[in-house]
Write a protein that holds these residues in place. Structure first.
Motif, PDB file in Angstrom:
ATOM      1  N   ALA A  84      14.832   5.719   5.378  1.00 37.28           N
ATOM      2  CA  ALA A  84      15.635   5.737   6.597  1.00 37.28           C
ATOM      3  C   ALA A  84      15.095   4.658   7.522  1.00 37.28           C
ATOM      4  CB  ALA A  84      15.540   7.112   7.273  1.00 37.28           C
ATOM      5  N   GLU A  85      15.809   4.378   8.585  1.00 35.04           N
ATOM      6  CA  GLU A  85      15.381   3.349   9.544  1.00 35.04           C
ATOM      7  C   GLU A  85      13.963   3.625  10.036  1.00 35.04           C
ATOM      8  OE1 GLU A  85      15.696  -0.128  11.719  1.00 35.04           O
ATOM      9  OE2 GLU A  85      17.305   0.645  10.465  1.00 35.04           O
ATOM     10  N   THR A  86      13.636   4.878  10.326  1.00 39.29           N
ATOM     11  CA  THR A  86      12.309   5.217  10.840  1.00 39.29           C
ATOM     12  C   THR A  86      11.229   5.137   9.766  1.00 39.29           C
ATOM     13  OG1 THR A  86      12.720   7.569  10.449  1.00 39.29           O
ATOM     14  CG2 THR A  86      13.205   6.704  12.661  1.00 39.29           C
ATOM     15  N   VAL A  87      11.615   5.106   8.511  1.00 44.35           N
ATOM     16  CA  VAL A  87      10.659   5.003   7.409  1.00 44.35           C
ATOM     17  C   VAL A  87      10.456   3.548   7.000  1.00 44.35           C
ATOM     18  CG1 VAL A  87      10.294   5.569   4.961  1.00 44.35           C
ATOM     19  CG2 VAL A  87      11.079   7.331   6.548  1.00 44.35           C
ATOM     20  N   ALA A  88      11.486   2.735   7.115  1.00 42.41           N
ATOM     21  CA  ALA A  88      11.414   1.345   6.669  1.00 42.41           C
ATOM     22  C   ALA A  88      10.232   0.613   7.299  1.00 42.41           C
ATOM     23  CB  ALA A  88      12.722   0.619   6.982  1.00 42.41           C
ATOM     24  N   GLU A  89       9.933   0.918   8.549  1.00 42.32           N
ATOM     25  CA  GLU A  89       8.816   0.243   9.213  1.00 42.32           C
ATOM     26  C   GLU A  89       7.457   0.734   8.720  1.00 42.32           C
ATOM     27  OE1 GLU A  89       9.025   3.012  13.228  1.00 42.32           O
ATOM     28  OE2 GLU A  89      10.311   1.245  13.004  1.00 42.32           O
ATOM     29  N   LEU A  90       7.420   1.874   8.021  1.00 45.66           N
ATOM     30  CA  LEU A  90       6.166   2.406   7.481  1.00 45.66           C
ATOM     31  C   LEU A  90       5.928   1.968   6.041  1.00 45.66           C
ATOM     32  CD1 LEU A  90       6.568   6.089   8.744  1.00 45.66           C
ATOM     33  CD2 LEU A  90       5.263   4.247   9.832  1.00 45.66           C
ATOM     34  N   ALA A  91       6.972   1.516   5.365  1.00 47.89           N
ATOM     35  CA  ALA A  91       6.887   1.138   3.952  1.00 47.89           C
ATOM     36  C   ALA A  91       6.556  -0.342   3.827  1.00 47.89           C
ATOM     37  CB  ALA A  91       8.205   1.442   3.256  1.00 47.89           C
ATOM     38  N   ASP A  92       5.620  -0.648   2.946  1.00 44.98           N
ATOM     39  CA  ASP A  92       5.314  -2.049   2.644  1.00 44.98           C
ATOM     40  C   ASP A  92       6.327  -2.617   1.660  1.00 44.98           C
ATOM     41  OD1 ASP A  92       2.899  -1.983   4.190  1.00 44.98           O
ATOM     42  OD2 ASP A  92       1.940  -0.937   2.520  1.00 44.98           O
ATOM     43  N   VAL A 126      -3.045  14.090   1.032  1.00 44.74           N
ATOM     44  CA  VAL A 126      -2.740  12.715   0.668  1.00 44.74           C
ATOM     45  C   VAL A 126      -3.848  11.821   1.223  1.00 44.74           C
ATOM     46  CG1 VAL A 126      -1.055  10.846   0.846  1.00 44.74           C
ATOM     47  CG2 VAL A 126      -0.277  13.215   0.667  1.00 44.74           C
ATOM     48  N   ASP A 127      -4.583  11.201   0.312  1.00 44.60           N
ATOM     49  CA  ASP A 127      -5.747  10.385   0.646  1.00 44.60           C
ATOM     50  C   ASP A 127      -5.308   9.028   1.205  1.00 44.60           C
ATOM     51  OD1 ASP A 127      -8.042   8.783   0.646  1.00 44.60           O
ATOM     52  OD2 ASP A 127      -8.782   9.589  -1.249  1.00 44.60           O
ATOM     53  N   PRO A 128      -5.686   8.702   2.425  1.00 45.42           N
ATOM     54  CA  PRO A 128      -5.249   7.438   3.018  1.00 45.42           C
ATOM     55  C   PRO A 128      -5.928   6.210   2.416  1.00 45.42           C
ATOM     56  CG  PRO A 128      -6.776   8.525   4.499  1.00 45.42           C
ATOM     57  CD  PRO A 128      -6.516   9.481   3.356  1.00 45.42           C
ATOM     58  N   SER A 129      -6.981   6.414   1.637  1.00 44.54           N
ATOM     59  CA  SER A 129      -7.671   5.267   1.033  1.00 44.54           C
ATOM     60  C   SER A 129      -7.009   4.814  -0.270  1.00 44.54           C
ATOM     61  CB  SER A 129      -9.143   5.609   0.773  1.00 44.54           C
ATOM     62  OG  SER A 129      -9.265   6.555  -0.275  1.00 44.54           O
ATOM     63  N   LEU A 130      -6.048   5.582  -0.758  1.00 46.02           N
ATOM     64  CA  LEU A 130      -5.339   5.234  -1.989  1.00 46.02           C
ATOM     65  C   LEU A 130      -3.912   4.800  -1.666  1.00 46.02           C
ATOM     66  CD1 LEU A 130      -6.443   8.231  -4.249  1.00 46.02           C
ATOM     67  CD2 LEU A 130      -7.320   5.881  -4.291  1.00 46.02           C
ATOM     68  N   PRO A 131      -3.341   3.914  -2.486  1.00 42.66           N
ATOM     69  CA  PRO A 131      -1.936   3.560  -2.291  1.00 42.66           C
ATOM     70  C   PRO A 131      -1.052   4.794  -2.442  1.00 42.66           C
ATOM     71  CG  PRO A 131      -2.991   2.065  -3.847  1.00 42.66           C
ATOM     72  CD  PRO A 131      -3.950   3.194  -3.596  1.00 42.66           C
ATOM     73  N   ASP A 159       0.838  -1.195   0.000  1.00 42.24           N
ATOM     74  CA  ASP A 159       0.000   0.000   0.000  1.00 42.24           C
ATOM     75  C   ASP A 159       0.877   1.251   0.000  1.00 42.24           C
ATOM     76  OD1 ASP A 159      -2.596   1.131   0.037  1.00 42.24           O
ATOM     77  OD2 ASP A 159      -2.421   1.540   2.184  1.00 42.24           O
ATOM     78  N   ARG A 160       2.144   1.101   0.473  1.00 38.94           N
ATOM     79  CA  ARG A 160       3.100   2.207   0.513  1.00 38.94           C
ATOM     80  C   ARG A 160       4.444   1.735  -0.046  1.00 38.94           C
ATOM     81  NH1 ARG A 160       0.053   2.476   4.638  1.00 38.94           N
ATOM     82  NH2 ARG A 160       1.288   0.965   5.796  1.00 38.94           N
ATOM     83  N   LEU A 161       4.903   2.405  -1.092  1.00 40.53           N
ATOM     84  CA  LEU A 161       6.196   2.123  -1.705  1.00 40.53           C
ATOM     85  C   LEU A 161       7.086   3.336  -1.511  1.00 40.53           C
ATOM     86  CD1 LEU A 161       8.205   0.639  -3.655  1.00 40.53           C
ATOM     87  CD2 LEU A 161       6.925   1.713  -5.542  1.00 40.53           C
ATOM     88  N   VAL A 162       8.308   3.117  -1.025  1.00 41.97           N
ATOM     89  CA  VAL A 162       9.283   4.201  -0.860  1.00 41.97           C
ATOM     90  C   VAL A 162      10.455   3.911  -1.788  1.00 41.97           C
ATOM     91  CG1 VAL A 162      10.872   5.356   0.728  1.00 41.97           C
ATOM     92  CG2 VAL A 162       8.581   4.674   1.514  1.00 41.97           C
ATOM     93  N   ILE A 163      10.799   4.921  -2.607  1.00 37.67           N
ATOM     94  CA  ILE A 163      11.905   4.823  -3.557  1.00 37.67           C
ATOM     95  C   ILE A 163      12.950   5.860  -3.195  1.00 37.67           C
ATOM     96  CG2 ILE A 163      12.602   4.982  -5.977  1.00 37.67           C
ATOM     97  CD1 ILE A 163       9.655   4.361  -6.719  1.00 37.67           C
ATOM     98  N   ASP A 164      14.139   5.398  -2.859  1.00 40.02           N
ATOM     99  CA  ASP A 164      15.263   6.273  -2.527  1.00 40.02           C
ATOM    100  C   ASP A 164      16.364   6.008  -3.544  1.00 40.02           C
ATOM    101  OD1 ASP A 164      17.106   7.941  -1.259  1.00 40.02           O
ATOM    102  OD2 ASP A 164      16.903   6.987   0.707  1.00 40.02           O
TER     103      ASP A 164
END
Length: 194
Positions: A131-139, A116-121, A32-37
């Protein structure tokens, strides 16, 4: 919760292969959440748009670029922190996130509120995003790199030369982020795109 383990070795792939790999990762993890660094000029923004267009589940994702959140050329670290606090954390809680875009010409956050709509990916992309604090939020998460000469050429062409005088300063901030957070090791997928 996403796995913290990943391979730190980047696999060299074409841009099209990178798109296929990331779409497969998103599908596999039902993300539902993708992080690209990744490094500047690696193709993060273009890849984020392509992955959003080929998102494997219902509902096209929203794409948030850290370019909208950096508070100027010296703000790589702050941009990542703002993305976490204003976008990723609320989305993870099922709440709307909101921010104002940074106006690079005026040097301030301005304009209408972006919600940012929470019902959308959600796809969050930019140097300093993972970052370490973001990794736990990213699927799902991705680290992108590539040959420096190629990345620099792409970045300078993309920005019409406006980035050239900031290239070294920005690269120093990238180096500090990589040394501090090890995003290449936090990411589930690490690619060098040629």
């Amino acid at each position: 919760m996403p796995s913290r383990s990943s391979t730190s070795a980047s696999r060299t792939v074409s841009f099209e292969a990178a798109v296929r790999d990331v779409v497969a990762l998103v599908a596999e993890r039902a993300a539902d959440r993708l992080v690209i660094d990744g490094r500047s000029g690696a193709g993060k923004t273009t890849l984020a748009r392509r992955v959003a267009a080929e998102w494997p589940s219902t509902g096209a994702p929203q794409v948030v670029s850290l370019d909208e959140l950096y508070p100027g050329w010296g703000g790589l670290r702050e941009g990542g922190a703002l993305a976490r606090a204003l976008v990723l954390e609320p989305h993870h809680r099922g709440e709307a996130g909101a921010y104002r875009r940074f106006d690079w010409a005026r040097g301030t956050f301005a304009g209408p509120l972006v919600v940012v709509d929470p019902s959308l990916p959600l796809v969050v992309e930019g140097c300093g995003a993972l970052a370490e604090t973001v990794a736990e939020l990213a699927d799902a998460s991705l680290w992108m790199d590539g040959p420096e000469a190629q990345r620099r050429r792409r970045a300078l062409v993309r920005d019409g030369g406006g980035f050239e005088r900031h290239w070294s300063m920005w690269a120093d901030q990238e180096d500090a982020h990589i040394a501090r957070e090890r995003p290449d090791r936090l990411a589930q997928l690490a690619l060098s795109v040629i």
